[in-house]
Write an enzyme that holds these catalytic residues in place. Structure first.
Site: not given
Ligand code: NAD
Length: 499
Positions: A195, A253, A305, A270, A403, A248-250
């Site tokens: 995706k 995640g 990243c 990641e 971030e 993707g983003s924390t």
């Protein structure tokens, strides 16, 4: 202006793009659509389907069928599997310009970066993992179980493909990050449902076309387009998905990690970074270090990243290095991605531009000193932002703890190595770090004590298929790329034969 390739013109002429499932495009007419926007012009370049739960079920069913024990894919020798991956690498190289142009259109990035990092990077990753298909090993083990009548043990492990893999990727390197997941998963013998991000879904569909042309059996690699809330969530909660690999983003995640536990699905994450660049007085060449720090944050508009978004500079050289970095930033030519002389393109979307600008406002409100750049869009159209640099006395501002994922750098002075380590490790994230010094003992001490998954000395961080990537702390779980990357798509079976 670059002439779009014939292949890309044909691809874009379709305007409405559907999912790629079981070897061909599906009929997703009844689904809602997402409009894909060119960030340089704000014009629509096509629409993709917003995958419903039913479409996700169809994609997972195709991947499950292709993973069936008697399928062509499962019966294929590792050598033949490797050949298909190698052919896909060659297809990507053959159509590199079409892929790169498409990535520039949907993401906004500079065409030279799309050529090298996206098309070139994806080809390199498939080539690298083509070789791994034949090198997946178990072990023989000398165990101590007593057996009756003088019988003996022959114990070994074998690595088996984990099954259907759900790969969910962000928009910053749409096909190279996809390749980091698809290539090792397929080398291990898994099947994949990818995706892509809703911002950059088109290049993934073109990649799926190339996979078919490379001889990939239907159902082995599927692409489902859509958003996170509906499409992504349906995929990550699907009981037939045996591994989720997410970049993707924390924030996302954590949601996906919780969903994975409901089905006890294997997962690798990641996630975000807020990586420090640490410049010591004795850096080999301070001007070179300043250039490296600027490249480390401003490449791909800071949407990387591993971007070095906090720079810690030793006090004695703080002013000089900061001046050099800001000169480098101010000289950057800001233009659309198809301008071959551009050094900074637009950010990916209006929403993301607003988010990054919000952080710049916060920085100013919290009293950080704006050294260059700011919130003004330097162009009439498109989602542009000048490279922006702040300086601050310590780590206590939001712009240095969160971030931002844009072309924004914060510089902080430090006293000595202990102070540099205190500042650098003072973060809930731990993806990468760079150290700039010619003193090898100092560099080694920093390498040992920095809480980061990837460390580069005297260079901005770059990726390579052979070098594992992943984070400490809330930057992720697991590693991708390298040997560990392909093994992460396998599960271990332990066997003992008593003879
Ligand atoms: P994001 O987390 O918003 O989205 C990433 C993907 O997740 C998209 O495909 C999105 O549709 C999907 N998604 C969103 N919500 C979901 C849900 N509830 N369930 C399932 N899927 C969902 O991230 P982004 O804005 O696309 O990318 C930027 C982020 O990615 C940054 O934080 C960056 O640091 C990180 N990133 C990390 C690495 C790494 O290797 N560690 C590499 C690149 C980017």
């Amino acid at each position: 202006m670059i002439q779009l390739t014939n292949r890309l013109q044909q691809f874009l002429a379709k305007k409405n793009h559907h999912h790629f499932i079981d070897g061909s495009y599906t009929n997703a007419e009844s689904e809602q659509q997402i409009t894909v926007i060119n960030p340089a012009t704000e014009a629509a370049i096509g629409k993709v389907a917003l995958g419903t739960k039913e479409s996700v079920n169809q994609a997972v069913a195709a991947a499950k069928k292709a993973f069936n024990y008697n399928s062509d894919w499962r019966k294929m020798s590792p050598d033949d599997r490797g050949k298909i991956l190698y052919r896909l690498a060659e297809k990507i190289t053959e159509h590199a310009e079409s892929l790169a142009q498409l990535v520039t259109l949907e993401n906004g990035k500079l065409i030279k970066d799309a050529r090298s990092s996206d098309a070139g990077g994806a080809a390199k990753t498939f080539r690298y993992y083509a070789g791994w298909a034949t090198k997946i090993e178990g072990e023989t083990l000398d165990i101590s179980q007593p057996q009756k009548g003088g019988r003996q043990n022959f114990a070994f492990t074998r690595r088996e493909p984990v099954g259907v893999v759900a790969a969910i990727v962000p928009w910053n390197f749409p096909i190279s990050i996809a390749a980091w997941k698809i290539a090792p998963a397929l080398a291990a013998g898994c099947t994949v449902v990818l995706k892509p991000s809703e911002e950059t879904p088109l290049s993934a569909l073109l990649l799926a076309e190339l996979a078919m042309e490379a001889g990939m059996p239907p159902g082995v690699f599927n692409v489902i387009t859509g958003d996170g809330r509906t499409t992504g969530a349906s995929l990550t909660t699907h009981p037939d998905v045996k591994k989720i690999t997410f970049t993707g983003s924390t924030y996302t995640g954590k949601i996906i990690g919780k969903a994975a536990m409901d089905n006890i699905t294997d997962i690798s994450l990641e996630l975000g970074g807020k990586s420090p660049a640490i410049v010591f007085n004795d850096a080999d060449d301070l001007a070179f270090a300043a250039q490296g720090v600027a490249a480390g944050i401003f490449r791909n508009q800071g949407q990387v990243c591993v971007a070095g978004s906090r720079v810690y500079i030793q006090k004695k050289v703080f002013d000089k290095v900061l001046t050099d970095i800001s000169h480098a930033a101010q000289k950057m030519k800001i233009s659309h991605g198809f301008d071959e002389t551009a050094q900074l393109g637009p950010l990916v979307s209006k929403g993301h531009l607003q988010k990054v600008r919000g952080y710049i406002h916060t920085g100013m409100e919290e009293g950080a000193t704006l050294v260059s750049g700011g919130v003004v869009n330097p162009k009439d159209k498109g989602f542009y932002l000048a490279p922006t640099i702040f300086s601050a006395p310590d780590n206590d501002q939001q712009i240095i703890t969160e971030e931002i994922f844009g072309p924004v750098l914060v510089a902080v002075p430090f006293e000595d190595m202990e102070d540099a380590l205190r500042l650098a490790n003072d973060s809930h994230l731990g993806l990468a770090a760079t150290v700039w010094t010619k003193d090898i003992s100092k560099a080694m001490s920093m390498i040992n004590r920095l809480e980061a998954g990837v460390i580069y000395v005297n260079s901005p961080v770059r990726s390579d298929p052979g070098l594992p990537l992943g984070g400490y702390k809330q930057s992720g779980i697991g590693r991708e790329l390298g040997k560990v990357g392909v093994y992460s798509y396998t599960t271990l079976k332990s066997v003992n034969i008593v003879y």
